[in-house]
Design an enzyme around this catalytic site. Structure first.
Site, short mmCIF file in Angstrom:
data_model
loop_
_atom_site.label_atom_id
_atom_site.label_comp_id
_atom_site.label_asym_id
_atom_site.label_seq_id
_atom_site.Cartn_x
_atom_site.Cartn_y
_atom_site.Cartn_z
N TYR A 76 0.79 -1.02 0.03
CA TYR A 76 -0.10 -0.14 0.06
C TYR A 76 0.86 1.34 -0.11
O TYR A 76 0.24 2.31 -0.19
CB TYR A 76 -0.88 0.26 1.31
CG TYR A 76 -2.20 -0.98 0.95
CD1 TYR A 76 -1.68 -2.45 1.17
CD2 TYR A 76 -3.38 -0.70 0.79
CE1 TYR A 76 -2.88 -3.12 0.91
CE2 TYR A 76 -4.38 -1.37 0.49
CZ TYR A 76 -4.22 -2.92 0.70
OH TYR A 76 -5.14 -3.87 0.30
N LYS A 93 2.79 -15.49 3.27
CA LYS A 93 3.05 -16.31 1.93
C LYS A 93 4.40 -16.61 2.03
O LYS A 93 5.20 -16.51 0.99
CB LYS A 93 2.55 -15.73 1.03
CG LYS A 93 2.35 -16.47 -0.31
CD LYS A 93 1.32 -17.69 -0.40
CE LYS A 93 1.55 -18.59 -1.67
NZ LYS A 93 1.03 -19.90 -1.60
N ASP A 140 -3.04 -18.63 2.02
CA ASP A 140 -4.07 -19.36 0.98
C ASP A 140 -4.93 -20.41 1.95
O ASP A 140 -6.07 -20.57 1.82
CB ASP A 140 -3.56 -19.86 -0.22
CG ASP A 140 -2.25 -20.46 -0.02
OD1 ASP A 140 -1.29 -20.37 1.09
OD2 ASP A 140 -1.57 -21.42 -0.80
N ASP A 149 -6.52 -7.16 4.26
CA ASP A 149 -7.68 -6.33 3.43
C ASP A 149 -8.53 -7.38 2.87
O ASP A 149 -9.72 -7.34 3.07
CB ASP A 149 -6.99 -5.56 2.57
CG ASP A 149 -7.78 -4.69 1.45
OD1 ASP A 149 -9.23 -4.71 2.11
OD2 ASP A 149 -7.64 -3.90 0.86
N ASP A 201 -12.64 -9.18 4.27
CA ASP A 201 -13.84 -9.26 3.52
C ASP A 201 -14.52 -10.59 3.52
O ASP A 201 -15.76 -10.58 3.59
CB ASP A 201 -13.65 -8.98 2.01
CG ASP A 201 -13.98 -7.25 1.82
OD1 ASP A 201 -13.45 -6.76 2.49
OD2 ASP A 201 -14.10 -7.01 0.53
#
Ligand SMILES: NC(=O)c1ccc[n+]([C@@H]2O[C@H](COP(=O)([O-])OP(=O)(O)OC[C@H]3O[C@@H](n4cnc5c(N)ncnc54)[C@H](O)[C@@H]3O)[C@@H](O)[C@H]2O)c1
Length: 349
Positions: free
Chosen positions: A134, A185, A218, A242, A246
């Site tokens: 970001y 990750k 994942d 982020d 959701d």
């Protein structure tokens, strides 16, 4: 308590009106005055004045006790420059390094998962909020041609990773939790996420009562849907946080239910619903105001107004239990009527 209110764009305006109404009602019930200053910063303001926020805007914000934001984003500003300056800018300039996003199902009826209810969906996500992809370090070479090269770097610093991981453990300890899961990750992103691995292993032993686990992001995305009950506290980077929050919003019954805080403990912090400005719903009295209202409760809790925060949360839970809500979670009320109902349920404990 002096609070800056930036309603922003689209349904940000609709839900902020209800959040303010509920805040004022809690103030009346508990005999406390909240001084609200409405700042017009939005797409409309930018299109009218050419200014996203004033030159001393961040300094202005620092002088409040807390900041409330509705949502920012408008198709008339395709590069969302105003949202970047106001929201991302505040996160960076006020160094709001903790993005705190609780995921708590308020009623079994709202669960999107078969055979999973309130007991299974109750955890918090700490998203690193000032680094990662970001910060927009990178560039484009030969832009617009078939030879275009686009580079967007992910920034991970020892300081940034350390303080969010430590915050997650401190929170777990303070709230009687026994598990913290770090998601990265590191199998594929072997440079930046090796730092997350190192820091997590360095910090965890200082919290002997807490089991520290790791999952690749994942796998975590899959387990959030298959077995959310295994989580108490999740800590992860800016981008992954982020995305998974959701999923968290969906687990709570929809994005309209999710609240968040952008925090720098001990300093002025910013509170906002997780959802965006949802332009197709704007001004139609249909947006769910609960995420915004719970963000206000979080603001009050963070500023030490615990009774007021609890009373708002209890009022929201009553509204959900009684089905007095907007249509996205099965009710038949408009945004304003849903806010009005919650006001009627605010009581002293
Ligand atoms: N923090 C923020 O201000 C923020 C966050 C996300 C997106 N955005 C911006 O918002 C704009 C729209 O983005 P988007 O459509 O991807 O995401 P969004 O969250 O605005 O909406 C996605 C969908 O979720 C549902 N939804 C969201 N909030 C709801 C609510 N309160 N009540 C009922 N349903 C709700 C709607 O179906 C909506 O179409 C974009 O400009 C985006 O950049 C802003």
């Amino acid at each position: 308590m002096r609070i800056a209110v930036i309603a922003g764009d689209g349904i940000g305006q609709d839900v902020t009106a209800e959040a303010v109404k509920v805040l004022q009602a809690a103030g009346r019930v508990f005999g406390r005055t909240f001084h609200l200053e409405h700042l017009p910063w939005s797409a409309d303001h930018y299109l009218k004045t050419g200014e996203t926020l004033p030159a001393n805007g961040y300094q202005m914000l620092r002088e409040f006790d807390a900041i409330f934001v509705g949502a920012l984003g408008d198709p008339r500003v395709p590069d969302n420059r105003h949202a970047r300056d106001i929201l991302l800018g505040s996160r960076f300039e006020l160094d709001l390094y903790v993005n705190y996003r609780p995921v708590r199902l308020l009623d079994d009826r709202l669960s999107p998962l078969k055979n999973r209810g309130r007991a299974d969906i109750d955890f918090v996500v700490f998203r690193e909020n000032t680094e990662g992809v970001y910060v927009s370090v990178g560039g484009r070479f030969k832009a617009g041609t078939d030879d275009e090269v686009a580079i967007q770097e992910e920034i991970n610093t020892y300081k940034g990773v350390h303080r969010i991981i430590r915050h997650a453990f401190d929170y777990a300890q303070a709230h009687g939790h026994t598990k913290v899961c770090m998601a990265d990750k590191s199998n594929a992103m072997q440079q930046g996420h090796a730092l997350w691995q190192r820091v997590f292993k360095e910090v965890a032993p200082s919290y002997p009562g807490i089991t520290a686990t790791h999952q690749y992001i994942d796998a975590l995305a899959m387990f959030l849907v298959r077995d959310p009950g295994q989580y108490q506290v999740i800590v992860t980077n800016n981008l992954f946080g982020d995305i998974i929050t959701d999923i968290g919003g969906a687990l709570q019954g929809g994005l309209g239910m999710a609240a968040s805080g952008n925090l720098h403990p001990g300093r002025t912090s910013l509170f906002e619903p997780v959802h965006g400005s949802a332009p197709p719903l704007a001004g139609k009295n249909v947006a769910n105001p609960i995420g915004a209202i719970l963000s206000c409760a979080m603001l009050l809790e963070t500023r030490g107004a615990r009774d007021e925060a609890r009373a708002i949360e209890a009022a929201v839970e009553a509204a959900v239990r009684e089905g007095q809500t907007t249509a996205d979670i099965g009710g038949s009320l408009g945004t304003r009527e849903a806010g009005d109902f919650i006001v009627t349920r605010i009581k002293e404990p």
